[in-house]
Design a protein around this motif. Structure first.
Motif, PDB file in Angstrom:
ATOM      1  N   GLU A 189       0.842  -1.330  -0.048  1.00  0.00           N
ATOM      2  CA  GLU A 189       0.185  -0.131   0.083  1.00  0.00           C
ATOM      3  C   GLU A 189       0.896   1.240  -0.074  1.00  0.00           C
ATOM      4  N   ASN A 190       2.240   1.170  -0.104  1.00  0.00           N
ATOM      5  CA  ASN A 190       2.970   2.395  -0.144  1.00  0.00           C
ATOM      6  C   ASN A 190       4.103   1.977  -1.243  1.00  0.00           C
ATOM      7  N   THR A 191       4.640   2.995  -1.908  1.00  0.00           N
ATOM      8  CA  THR A 191       5.588   3.002  -2.953  1.00  0.00           C
ATOM      9  C   THR A 191       6.715   4.069  -2.447  1.00  0.00           C
ATOM     10  N   TRP A 192       7.901   3.536  -2.382  1.00  0.00           N
ATOM     11  CA  TRP A 192       9.244   4.268  -2.473  1.00  0.00           C
ATOM     12  C   TRP A 192       9.227   4.926  -3.980  1.00  0.00           C
ATOM     13  N   VAL A 193       9.650   6.284  -3.984  1.00  0.00           N
ATOM     14  CA  VAL A 193       9.695   6.768  -5.470  1.00  0.00           C
ATOM     15  C   VAL A 193      11.297   7.424  -5.507  1.00  0.00           C
ATOM     16  N   ILE A 194      12.118   6.876  -6.134  1.00  0.00           N
ATOM     17  CA  ILE A 194      13.286   7.689  -6.337  1.00  0.00           C
ATOM     18  C   ILE A 194      13.365   8.135  -7.721  1.00  0.00           C
ATOM     19  N   LEU A 195      13.593   9.650  -7.920  1.00  0.00           N
ATOM     20  CA  LEU A 195      13.624   9.986  -9.335  1.00  0.00           C
ATOM     21  C   LEU A 195      15.220  10.663  -9.458  1.00  0.00           C
ATOM     22  N   VAL A 196      15.932  10.107 -10.678  1.00  0.00           N
ATOM     23  CA  VAL A 196      17.005  10.539 -10.811  1.00  0.00           C
ATOM     24  C   VAL A 196      17.040  11.299 -12.402  1.00  0.00           C
ATOM     25  N   LEU A 197      17.511  12.656 -12.213  1.00  0.00           N
ATOM     26  CA  LEU A 197      17.691  13.387 -13.740  1.00  0.00           C
ATOM     27  C   LEU A 197      19.197  13.460 -13.894  1.00  0.00           C
ATOM     28  N   TRP A 198      19.539  13.218 -15.201  1.00  0.00           N
ATOM     29  CA  TRP A 198      20.990  13.442 -15.233  1.00  0.00           C
ATOM     30  C   TRP A 198      20.966  13.950 -16.804  1.00  0.00           C
ATOM     31  N   HIS A 199      22.296  14.391 -17.058  1.00  0.00           N
ATOM     32  CA  HIS A 199      22.580  14.779 -18.506  1.00  0.00           C
ATOM     33  C   HIS A 199      24.102  14.333 -18.335  1.00  0.00           C
ATOM     34  N   LYS A 200      24.466  13.820 -19.683  1.00  0.00           N
ATOM     35  CA  LYS A 200      25.565  12.830 -19.670  1.00  0.00           C
ATOM     36  C   LYS A 200      27.030  13.589 -19.488  1.00  0.00           C
ATOM     37  N   ASP A 201      26.517  14.984 -20.072  1.00  0.00           N
ATOM     38  CA  ASP A 201      28.090  15.939 -20.477  1.00  0.00           C
ATOM     39  C   ASP A 201      28.184  16.799 -18.961  1.00  0.00           C
ATOM     40  N   ARG A 202      26.933  17.469 -18.549  1.00  0.00           N
ATOM     41  CA  ARG A 202      27.141  18.401 -17.508  1.00  0.00           C
ATOM     42  C   ARG A 202      25.988  18.385 -16.620  1.00  0.00           C
ATOM     43  N   PRO A 203      26.143  19.161 -15.541  1.00  0.00           N
ATOM     44  CA  PRO A 203      25.163  19.221 -14.522  1.00  0.00           C
ATOM     45  C   PRO A 203      23.671  19.688 -15.079  1.00  0.00           C
ATOM     46  N   PRO A 204      22.704  19.090 -14.740  1.00  0.00           N
ATOM     47  CA  PRO A 204      21.317  19.757 -15.034  1.00  0.00           C
ATOM     48  C   PRO A 204      21.259  21.081 -14.719  1.00  0.00           C
ATOM     49  N   THR A 205      20.660  21.874 -15.309  1.00  0.00           N
ATOM     50  CA  THR A 205      20.613  23.370 -14.802  1.00  0.00           C
ATOM     51  C   THR A 205      19.544  23.412 -13.665  1.00  0.00           C
ATOM     52  N   ASP A 206      19.244  24.660 -13.112  1.00  0.00           N
ATOM     53  CA  ASP A 206      18.106  24.760 -11.980  1.00  0.00           C
ATOM     54  C   ASP A 206      16.864  24.597 -12.841  1.00  0.00           C
ATOM     55  N   ASP A 207      16.745  25.189 -14.066  1.00  0.00           N
ATOM     56  CA  ASP A 207      15.550  24.954 -14.558  1.00  0.00           C
ATOM     57  C   ASP A 207      15.110  23.572 -15.013  1.00  0.00           C
ATOM     58  N   GLU A 208      16.133  22.885 -15.497  1.00  0.00           N
ATOM     59  CA  GLU A 208      15.752  21.299 -15.817  1.00  0.00           C
ATOM     60  C   GLU A 208      15.529  20.681 -14.526  1.00  0.00           C
ATOM     61  N   SER A 209      16.017  21.088 -13.322  1.00  0.00           N
ATOM     62  CA  SER A 209      15.863  20.185 -12.244  1.00  0.00           C
ATOM     63  C   SER A 209      14.733  20.584 -11.377  1.00  0.00           C
ATOM     64  N   ARG A 210      13.707  21.435 -11.877  1.00  0.00           N
ATOM     65  CA  ARG A 210      12.607  21.729 -11.174  1.00  0.00           C
ATOM     66  C   ARG A 210      11.719  20.784 -10.640  1.00  0.00           C
ATOM     67  N   GLU A 211      11.601  19.660 -11.190  1.00  0.00           N
ATOM     68  CA  GLU A 211      10.862  18.564 -10.826  1.00  0.00           C
ATOM     69  C   GLU A 211      11.674  17.929  -9.451  1.00  0.00           C
ATOM     70  N   ILE A 212      12.902  17.689  -9.623  1.00  0.00           N
ATOM     71  CA  ILE A 212      13.707  17.094  -8.303  1.00  0.00           C
ATOM     72  C   ILE A 212      13.560  18.077  -7.254  1.00  0.00           C
ATOM     73  N   TYR A 213      13.630  19.306  -7.515  1.00  0.00           N
ATOM     74  CA  TYR A 213      13.818  20.336  -6.335  1.00  0.00           C
ATOM     75  C   TYR A 213      12.218  20.372  -5.621  1.00  0.00           C
ATOM     76  N   ALA A 214      11.106  20.076  -6.599  1.00  0.00           N
ATOM     77  CA  ALA A 214       9.802  20.180  -6.170  1.00  0.00           C
ATOM     78  C   ALA A 214       9.478  18.868  -5.264  1.00  0.00           C
ATOM     79  N   CYS A 215      10.094  17.991  -5.968  1.00  0.00           N
ATOM     80  CA  CYS A 215      10.033  16.598  -5.030  1.00  0.00           C
ATOM     81  C   CYS A 215      10.747  16.367  -3.803  1.00  0.00           C
TER      82      CYS A 215
END
Ligand code: FES
Ligand SMILES: [Fe+2]
Length: 420
Positions: free
Chosen positions: A270-296
Protein backbone atom coordinates in the motif's frame (compact mmCIF):
# COMPACT_ATOMS: atom_id res chain seq x y z
CA UNK A 1 -10.21 -4.41 -16.14
CA UNK A 2 -8.57 -7.05 -13.99
CA UNK A 3 -10.26 -9.70 -11.88
CA UNK A 4 -9.50 -9.55 -8.14
CA UNK A 5 -7.16 -12.54 -8.54
CA UNK A 6 -5.27 -10.92 -11.46
CA UNK A 7 -5.02 -7.66 -9.55
CA UNK A 8 -3.64 -9.38 -6.47
CA UNK A 9 -1.14 -11.31 -8.59
CA UNK A 10 0.16 -8.05 -10.07
CA UNK A 11 0.18 -5.90 -6.94
CA UNK A 12 1.13 -8.21 -4.07
CA UNK A 13 4.89 -8.41 -3.51
CA UNK A 14 4.93 -9.95 -0.03
CA UNK A 15 7.34 -12.80 0.74
CA UNK A 16 6.38 -15.96 -1.13
CA UNK A 17 4.00 -14.37 -3.66
CA UNK A 18 4.76 -14.81 -7.39
CA UNK A 19 5.31 -11.05 -7.89
CA UNK A 20 7.31 -10.88 -4.68
CA UNK A 21 9.53 -13.65 -6.00
CA UNK A 22 10.00 -11.80 -9.30
CA UNK A 23 10.93 -8.52 -7.56
CA UNK A 24 13.46 -10.42 -5.46
CA UNK A 25 15.29 -11.52 -8.62
CA UNK A 26 16.35 -7.87 -9.13
CA UNK A 27 18.47 -5.47 -7.09
CA UNK A 28 16.27 -3.15 -5.03
CA UNK A 29 17.25 0.44 -4.11
CA UNK A 30 17.20 0.12 -0.32
CA UNK A 31 18.00 3.73 0.57
CA UNK A 32 20.22 6.64 -0.42
CA UNK A 33 23.90 6.39 0.51
CA UNK A 34 23.62 9.74 2.28
CA UNK A 35 21.13 8.25 4.76
CA UNK A 36 24.07 6.32 6.21
CA UNK A 37 26.51 9.24 6.25
CA UNK A 38 29.56 7.60 7.81
CA UNK A 39 31.05 4.66 9.69
CA UNK A 40 28.96 3.69 12.73
CA UNK A 41 26.30 6.29 11.88
CA UNK A 42 22.74 5.84 13.16
CA UNK A 43 20.80 2.75 12.02
CA UNK A 44 17.85 3.46 9.70
CA UNK A 45 14.48 1.72 9.46
CA UNK A 46 13.74 0.50 5.92
CA UNK A 47 10.63 -1.36 4.82
CA UNK A 48 11.03 -3.11 1.46
CA UNK A 49 8.54 -5.43 -0.22
CA UNK A 50 6.67 -5.64 3.08
CA UNK A 51 9.78 -6.70 5.05
CA UNK A 52 10.81 -4.58 8.02
CA UNK A 53 14.58 -4.14 7.94
CA UNK A 54 17.35 -2.10 9.54
CA UNK A 55 20.20 -0.57 7.53
CA UNK A 56 23.51 0.38 9.12
CA UNK A 57 27.02 1.31 8.04
CA UNK A 58 29.71 -0.47 10.02
CA UNK A 59 33.07 0.77 11.28
CA UNK A 60 34.71 -0.16 7.96
CA UNK A 61 32.08 1.70 5.95
CA UNK A 62 30.32 -1.46 4.77
CA UNK A 63 26.52 -1.40 4.63
CA UNK A 64 24.39 -4.03 6.34
CA UNK A 65 20.66 -4.59 5.80
CA UNK A 66 19.27 -6.93 8.44
CA UNK A 67 15.94 -8.04 9.81
CA UNK A 68 14.38 -5.49 12.14
CA UNK A 69 13.72 -8.20 14.70
CA UNK A 70 16.54 -9.61 16.81
CA UNK A 71 16.48 -13.42 16.51
CA UNK A 72 16.79 -13.77 20.29
CA UNK A 73 13.49 -12.42 21.63
CA UNK A 74 12.52 -10.18 18.69
CA UNK A 75 13.45 -6.75 20.02
CA UNK A 76 13.84 -4.10 17.32
CA UNK A 77 17.41 -3.54 16.16
CA UNK A 78 16.51 0.05 15.33
CA UNK A 79 17.57 0.76 18.91
CA UNK A 80 20.80 -1.17 18.39
CA UNK A 81 24.25 0.20 19.18
CA UNK A 82 26.30 0.48 16.01
CA UNK A 83 29.77 -0.36 17.29
CA UNK A 84 33.03 -2.05 16.21
CA UNK A 85 31.83 -3.66 12.99
CA UNK A 86 28.44 -4.81 14.13
CA UNK A 87 25.00 -3.84 15.34
CA UNK A 88 24.36 -4.81 18.96
CA UNK A 89 20.83 -5.42 20.21
CA UNK A 90 20.38 -3.30 23.31
CA UNK A 91 18.11 -5.83 25.02
CA UNK A 92 20.61 -8.60 25.88
CA UNK A 93 23.58 -7.57 23.79
CA UNK A 94 23.62 -10.01 20.87
CA UNK A 95 25.68 -8.48 18.11
CA UNK A 96 25.47 -9.04 14.34
CA UNK A 97 27.81 -8.10 11.49
CA UNK A 98 26.80 -6.99 7.98
CA UNK A 99 26.69 -10.63 6.83
CA UNK A 100 24.16 -11.48 9.53
CA UNK A 101 26.59 -13.56 11.61
CA UNK A 102 26.21 -13.33 15.37
CA UNK A 103 29.65 -12.19 16.54
CA UNK A 104 28.96 -11.72 20.25
CA UNK A 105 26.44 -13.16 22.69
CA UNK A 106 27.23 -11.89 26.20
CA UNK A 107 24.05 -13.39 27.68
CA UNK A 108 25.28 -16.97 27.14
CA UNK A 109 28.14 -18.73 29.04
CA UNK A 110 31.58 -18.15 27.53
CA UNK A 111 31.95 -21.86 26.69
CA UNK A 112 28.67 -21.92 24.73
CA UNK A 113 28.84 -22.19 20.93
CA UNK A 114 25.20 -21.07 20.55
CA UNK A 115 26.43 -17.86 18.94
CA UNK A 116 27.86 -19.79 15.99
CA UNK A 117 24.47 -21.32 15.28
CA UNK A 118 22.49 -18.08 15.19
CA UNK A 119 22.17 -15.85 12.13
CA UNK A 120 19.97 -12.92 11.35
CA UNK A 121 18.51 -12.38 7.86
CA UNK A 122 20.96 -10.08 6.08
CA UNK A 123 20.73 -9.01 2.46
CA UNK A 124 23.84 -8.28 0.37
CA UNK A 125 24.26 -4.59 -0.43
CA UNK A 126 26.32 -2.61 -2.92
CA UNK A 127 26.56 1.15 -3.46
CA UNK A 128 26.34 2.71 -6.89
CA UNK A 129 25.08 6.06 -8.15
CA UNK A 130 24.49 7.47 -4.62
CA UNK A 131 22.14 4.58 -3.83
CA UNK A 132 22.51 1.51 -1.59
CA UNK A 133 21.15 -1.47 -3.52
CA UNK A 134 20.05 -4.68 -1.85
CA UNK A 135 19.55 -8.15 -3.26
CA UNK A 136 16.70 -9.90 -1.45
CA UNK A 137 16.50 -13.05 -3.59
CA UNK A 138 18.11 -16.48 -3.37
CA UNK A 139 21.91 -16.35 -3.16
CA UNK A 140 22.32 -18.68 -6.16
CA UNK A 141 20.17 -16.39 -8.32
CA UNK A 142 22.14 -13.21 -7.72
CA UNK A 143 21.26 -10.56 -10.32
CA UNK A 144 23.55 -8.08 -12.04
CA UNK A 145 23.14 -4.49 -10.94
CA UNK A 146 21.34 -2.73 -13.84
CA UNK A 147 23.84 -0.74 -15.86
CA UNK A 148 22.29 2.65 -16.47
CA UNK A 149 23.92 5.71 -17.95
CA UNK A 150 23.36 7.92 -14.88
CA UNK A 151 25.44 5.59 -12.73
CA UNK A 152 28.54 6.36 -14.81
CA UNK A 153 28.29 10.14 -15.04
CA UNK A 154 30.11 12.37 -12.49
CA UNK A 155 27.97 12.83 -9.36
CA UNK A 156 27.32 16.50 -10.16
CA UNK A 157 25.71 15.53 -13.48
CA UNK A 158 22.82 13.76 -11.75
CA UNK A 159 20.20 14.91 -9.27
CA UNK A 160 18.17 12.62 -7.09
CA UNK A 161 14.97 12.99 -5.08
CA UNK A 162 13.27 10.42 -2.86
CA UNK A 163 9.71 10.42 -1.54
CA UNK A 164 6.78 8.17 -0.72
CA UNK A 165 3.55 7.66 -2.64
CA UNK A 166 0.84 6.35 -0.35
CA UNK A 167 -0.47 3.72 -2.75
CA UNK A 168 0.52 0.45 -4.39
CA UNK A 169 3.56 0.53 -6.70
CA UNK A 170 1.57 -0.49 -9.80
CA UNK A 171 -0.63 2.60 -9.43
CA UNK A 172 2.52 4.70 -9.29
CA UNK A 173 4.00 3.12 -12.42
CA UNK A 174 0.72 3.41 -14.30
CA UNK A 175 0.58 7.11 -13.50
CA UNK A 176 4.02 7.48 -15.01
CA UNK A 177 3.59 5.66 -18.31
CA UNK A 178 0.22 7.30 -18.94
CA UNK A 179 1.37 10.28 -20.98
CA UNK A 180 -2.16 11.25 -22.02
CA UNK A 181 -2.95 12.88 -18.70
CA UNK A 182 -0.32 15.60 -19.09
CA UNK A 183 -2.49 17.66 -21.46
CA UNK A 184 -5.28 17.75 -18.88
CA UNK A 185 -3.98 17.24 -15.35
CA UNK A 186 -0.87 19.38 -15.73
CA UNK A 187 -2.30 22.07 -17.97
CA UNK A 188 -3.02 25.71 -17.35
CA UNK A 189 -6.24 27.25 -18.56
CA UNK A 190 -4.28 29.10 -21.25
CA UNK A 191 -2.04 26.17 -22.27
CA UNK A 192 -3.88 25.61 -25.52
CA UNK A 193 -3.84 29.29 -26.39
CA UNK A 194 -0.11 29.54 -25.71
CA UNK A 195 0.80 26.34 -27.54
CA UNK A 196 1.78 28.15 -30.73
CA UNK A 197 4.56 30.05 -28.97
CA UNK A 198 5.65 27.28 -26.58
CA UNK A 199 9.36 26.53 -26.54
CA UNK A 200 9.04 22.79 -25.90
CA UNK A 201 7.65 20.15 -28.23
CA UNK A 202 5.32 18.95 -25.49
CA UNK A 203 4.05 22.47 -24.88
CA UNK A 204 3.51 23.00 -28.56
CA UNK A 205 1.74 19.79 -29.49
CA UNK A 206 0.28 17.88 -26.55
CA UNK A 207 -2.64 20.29 -26.03
CA UNK A 208 -3.50 20.35 -29.71
CA UNK A 209 -3.92 16.60 -29.92
CA UNK A 210 -5.13 15.17 -26.64
CA UNK A 211 -5.72 11.66 -27.96
CA UNK A 212 -2.22 10.31 -28.48
CA UNK A 213 -1.92 7.05 -30.42
CA UNK A 214 0.24 4.49 -28.64
CA UNK A 215 2.72 2.09 -30.22
CA UNK A 216 4.31 -0.32 -27.78
CA UNK A 217 7.02 -2.84 -28.46
CA UNK A 218 8.46 -5.44 -26.15
CA UNK A 219 12.19 -5.19 -25.61
CA UNK A 220 14.73 -7.03 -23.47
CA UNK A 221 14.59 -4.23 -20.91
CA UNK A 222 10.79 -4.09 -20.84
CA UNK A 223 8.68 -1.88 -23.10
CA UNK A 224 9.44 0.86 -25.58
CA UNK A 225 6.45 3.19 -25.79
CA UNK A 226 5.86 5.64 -28.63
CA UNK A 227 3.00 8.12 -28.18
CA UNK A 228 2.12 9.89 -31.44
CA UNK A 229 0.33 13.22 -31.65
CA UNK A 230 -0.57 15.45 -34.56
CA UNK A 231 2.07 18.13 -35.09
CA UNK A 232 2.09 20.10 -38.37
CA UNK A 233 0.23 19.10 -41.51
CA UNK A 234 3.06 16.86 -42.63
CA UNK A 235 4.45 15.74 -39.28
CA UNK A 236 3.79 13.97 -35.99
CA UNK A 237 5.15 14.66 -32.54
CA UNK A 238 6.52 11.45 -31.01
CA UNK A 239 7.03 11.15 -27.31
CA UNK A 240 9.12 8.09 -26.53
CA UNK A 241 9.29 6.57 -23.08
CA UNK A 242 10.10 3.26 -21.50
CA UNK A 243 9.08 0.90 -18.80
CA UNK A 244 11.91 -1.28 -17.58
CA UNK A 245 11.79 -4.47 -15.49
CA UNK A 246 10.52 -4.59 -12.87
CA UNK A 247 9.69 -1.08 -11.57
CA UNK A 248 11.50 1.57 -13.60
CA UNK A 249 10.24 4.17 -16.04
CA UNK A 250 12.10 6.55 -18.26
CA UNK A 251 10.29 9.54 -19.66
CA UNK A 252 11.63 12.30 -21.89
CA UNK A 253 12.51 15.67 -20.51
CA UNK A 254 12.95 18.79 -22.57
CA UNK A 255 15.30 20.13 -23.70
CA UNK A 256 16.36 16.67 -24.76
CA UNK A 257 19.69 15.65 -23.41
CA UNK A 258 18.48 15.37 -19.87
CA UNK A 259 16.67 12.16 -19.06
CA UNK A 260 14.62 11.27 -16.04
CA UNK A 261 14.40 7.84 -14.50
CA UNK A 262 11.61 6.95 -12.10
CA UNK A 263 12.06 4.04 -9.69
CA UNK A 264 8.71 2.99 -8.19
CA UNK A 265 9.33 0.12 -5.83
CA UNK A 266 7.18 -1.38 -3.11
CA UNK A 267 7.63 -0.37 0.48
CA UNK A 268 4.69 -2.68 1.06
CA UNK A 269 1.50 -3.38 -0.89
CA UNK A 270 0.00 0.00 0.00
CA UNK A 271 3.01 2.31 -0.18
CA UNK A 272 5.61 3.03 -2.84
CA UNK A 273 9.14 4.32 -2.49
CA UNK A 274 9.85 6.77 -5.29
CA UNK A 275 13.33 7.71 -6.40
CA UNK A 276 13.71 10.11 -9.31
CA UNK A 277 17.05 10.54 -11.04
CA UNK A 278 17.64 13.34 -13.51
CA UNK A 279 20.90 13.41 -15.41
CA UNK A 280 22.77 14.85 -18.33
CA UNK A 281 25.63 12.87 -19.74
CA UNK A 282 27.97 15.85 -20.20
CA UNK A 283 27.09 18.51 -17.64
CA UNK A 284 25.10 19.18 -14.47
CA UNK A 285 21.38 19.71 -15.14
CA UNK A 286 20.46 23.37 -14.86
CA UNK A 287 18.17 24.67 -12.10
CA UNK A 288 15.40 25.04 -14.65
CA UNK A 289 15.82 21.44 -15.81
CA UNK A 290 15.88 20.31 -12.16
CA UNK A 291 12.55 21.87 -11.14
CA UNK A 292 10.84 18.52 -10.74
CA UNK A 293 13.64 17.20 -8.51
CA UNK A 294 13.54 20.32 -6.34
CA UNK A 295 9.74 20.11 -6.07
CA UNK A 296 9.98 16.48 -4.98
CA UNK A 297 12.35 17.47 -2.20
CA UNK A 298 9.64 19.63 -0.59
CA UNK A 299 9.02 17.15 2.22
CA UNK A 300 7.78 17.19 5.80
CA UNK A 301 11.09 17.63 7.65
CA UNK A 302 12.59 14.38 8.90
CA UNK A 303 10.33 12.25 6.67
CA UNK A 304 10.03 11.17 3.05
CA UNK A 305 6.41 12.39 2.90
CA UNK A 306 5.58 15.43 0.73
CA UNK A 307 4.14 18.52 2.38
CA UNK A 308 1.35 18.47 -0.20
CA UNK A 309 -0.41 15.20 0.59
CA UNK A 310 -3.64 13.33 1.09
CA UNK A 311 -4.22 14.85 4.54
CA UNK A 312 -4.39 18.42 3.17
CA UNK A 313 -5.97 17.65 -0.23
CA UNK A 314 -2.62 18.51 -1.82
CA UNK A 315 -3.27 22.16 -0.88
CA UNK A 316 -5.80 22.58 -3.69
CA UNK A 317 -6.80 26.21 -4.21
CA UNK A 318 -10.23 26.47 -5.84
CA UNK A 319 -9.64 30.07 -6.83
CA UNK A 320 -6.53 29.07 -8.78
CA UNK A 321 -8.55 26.22 -10.26
CA UNK A 322 -11.16 28.70 -11.46
CA UNK A 323 -8.72 31.17 -12.92
CA UNK A 324 -5.30 29.69 -13.65
CA UNK A 325 -4.70 25.97 -13.69
CA UNK A 326 -6.79 22.97 -14.49
CA UNK A 327 -6.44 21.33 -11.07
CA UNK A 328 -5.80 24.24 -8.75
CA UNK A 329 -3.18 22.06 -7.07
CA UNK A 330 -0.11 24.26 -6.88
CA UNK A 331 3.01 22.61 -8.19
CA UNK A 332 6.32 23.40 -9.73
CA UNK A 333 6.52 20.18 -11.63
CA UNK A 334 3.25 18.28 -11.69
CA UNK A 335 4.38 15.98 -8.87
CA UNK A 336 1.64 16.91 -6.39
CA UNK A 337 -0.98 16.72 -9.14
CA UNK A 338 0.21 13.23 -10.05
CA UNK A 339 0.19 11.91 -6.50
CA UNK A 340 -3.24 13.47 -5.89
CA UNK A 341 -4.54 11.21 -8.66
CA UNK A 342 -2.54 8.10 -7.70
CA UNK A 343 -3.24 8.19 -3.98
CA UNK A 344 -6.90 9.18 -3.97
CA UNK A 345 -7.81 6.14 -6.07
CA UNK A 346 -7.32 4.26 -2.81
CA UNK A 347 -4.18 2.55 -1.64
CA UNK A 348 -4.84 -0.43 -3.87
CA UNK A 349 -7.34 0.07 -6.70
CA UNK A 350 -10.15 -2.36 -7.26
CA UNK A 351 -9.54 -2.79 -10.98
CA UNK A 352 -12.83 -4.61 -11.59
CA UNK A 353 -14.43 -1.15 -11.81
CA UNK A 354 -12.12 0.50 -14.36
CA UNK A 355 -12.84 1.04 -18.08
CA UNK A 356 -9.64 1.18 -20.10
CA UNK A 357 -9.55 2.93 -23.48
CA UNK A 358 -7.05 3.17 -26.32
CA UNK A 359 -5.05 5.73 -24.37
CA UNK A 360 -4.32 3.02 -21.81
CA UNK A 361 -2.48 0.80 -24.29
CA UNK A 362 0.88 1.14 -22.54
CA UNK A 363 -0.66 0.43 -19.15
CA UNK A 364 -2.30 -2.74 -20.43
CA UNK A 365 0.98 -3.84 -22.02
CA UNK A 366 2.94 -3.24 -18.82
CA UNK A 367 0.49 -5.27 -16.74
CA UNK A 368 0.63 -8.15 -19.22
CA UNK A 369 4.40 -8.11 -19.51
CA UNK A 370 5.04 -7.97 -15.78
CA UNK A 371 2.42 -10.64 -15.06
CA UNK A 372 3.93 -12.88 -17.72
CA UNK A 373 7.41 -12.49 -16.21
CA UNK A 374 6.09 -13.57 -12.80
CA UNK A 375 4.20 -16.51 -14.33
CA UNK A 376 7.31 -17.53 -16.27
CA UNK A 377 9.31 -17.51 -13.05
CA UNK A 378 6.77 -19.83 -11.47
CA UNK A 379 7.51 -22.16 -14.39
CA UNK A 380 11.25 -21.90 -13.78
CA UNK A 381 12.01 -19.32 -16.48
CA UNK A 382 14.30 -16.68 -14.96
CA UNK A 383 13.85 -12.99 -15.95
CA UNK A 384 16.38 -12.16 -18.66
CA UNK A 385 16.88 -8.51 -17.65
CA UNK A 386 17.91 -9.46 -14.11
CA UNK A 387 21.15 -10.98 -15.33
CA UNK A 388 21.80 -8.77 -18.39
CA UNK A 389 22.72 -5.41 -16.94
CA UNK A 390 23.44 -3.76 -20.29
CA UNK A 391 19.83 -3.94 -21.48
CA UNK A 392 19.30 -0.94 -19.16
CA UNK A 393 21.63 1.32 -21.18
CA UNK A 394 18.82 3.21 -22.91
CA UNK A 395 17.23 6.64 -22.85
CA UNK A 396 13.91 8.23 -23.64
CA UNK A 397 13.27 11.08 -26.06
CA UNK A 398 10.99 13.03 -28.30
CA UNK A 399 10.95 14.30 -31.86
CA UNK A 400 8.84 15.76 -34.62
CA UNK A 401 9.08 13.45 -37.61
CA UNK A 402 7.61 13.49 -41.12
CA UNK A 403 4.35 11.58 -41.21
CA UNK A 404 5.78 8.79 -43.32
CA UNK A 405 8.55 8.08 -40.81
CA UNK A 406 7.62 5.68 -38.05
CA UNK A 407 9.30 6.28 -34.72
CA UNK A 408 11.95 3.66 -34.69
CA UNK A 409 13.26 1.32 -32.13
CA UNK A 410 16.44 1.01 -34.11
CA UNK A 411 19.22 2.07 -31.76
CA UNK A 412 20.93 4.53 -34.09
CA UNK A 413 17.77 6.36 -34.98
CA UNK A 414 16.72 6.50 -31.35
CA UNK A 415 20.11 7.90 -30.35
CA UNK A 416 19.59 10.59 -32.94
CA UNK A 417 16.31 11.71 -31.52
CA UNK A 418 17.21 11.39 -27.88
CA UNK A 419 20.34 13.49 -27.97
CA UNK A 420 19.80 17.23 -28.12
S1 FES B 1 16.20 -9.59 22.08
FE1 FES B 1 18.03 -9.02 21.17
S2 FES B 1 19.55 -9.72 22.45
FE2 FES B 1 17.73 -10.37 23.41
FE1 LIG C 1 2.03 13.54 -14.53
Amino acid sequence: MLTPAENDFLCNTDVGTPMGNLMRRFWIPALLSEELPGPDSDPVRVTLLGEKLIAFRDTDGKVGLVDNYCPHRRASLFFGRNEECGLRCVYHGWKFDVNGDCVDMPSEPAESNFKDKVKITAYPCVEKGDIVWAFMGPADKMAELPHMEWMDVPAENRKIAKLVYECNYIQSIEGEIDTTHAAMLHSRLDSEEKAATATTLGGRYQYKDKAARFFVSEKEHGLLIGARREAEEDSYYWRISRWLYPFYSMIPREPHGTTRLGIWYPMDNENTWVILVLWHKDRPPTDDESREIYACRDLIPGTWYPKQNLSNDYMIDREIQRKETYTGIPTDSGRAQDSAMMETMGKLIDRTHEHLGTSDTAIIAMRKTLTKAARDLEEGIEPYAATHADVYKVRSGGAVLPRDVFFSDDKEVLDDITVA
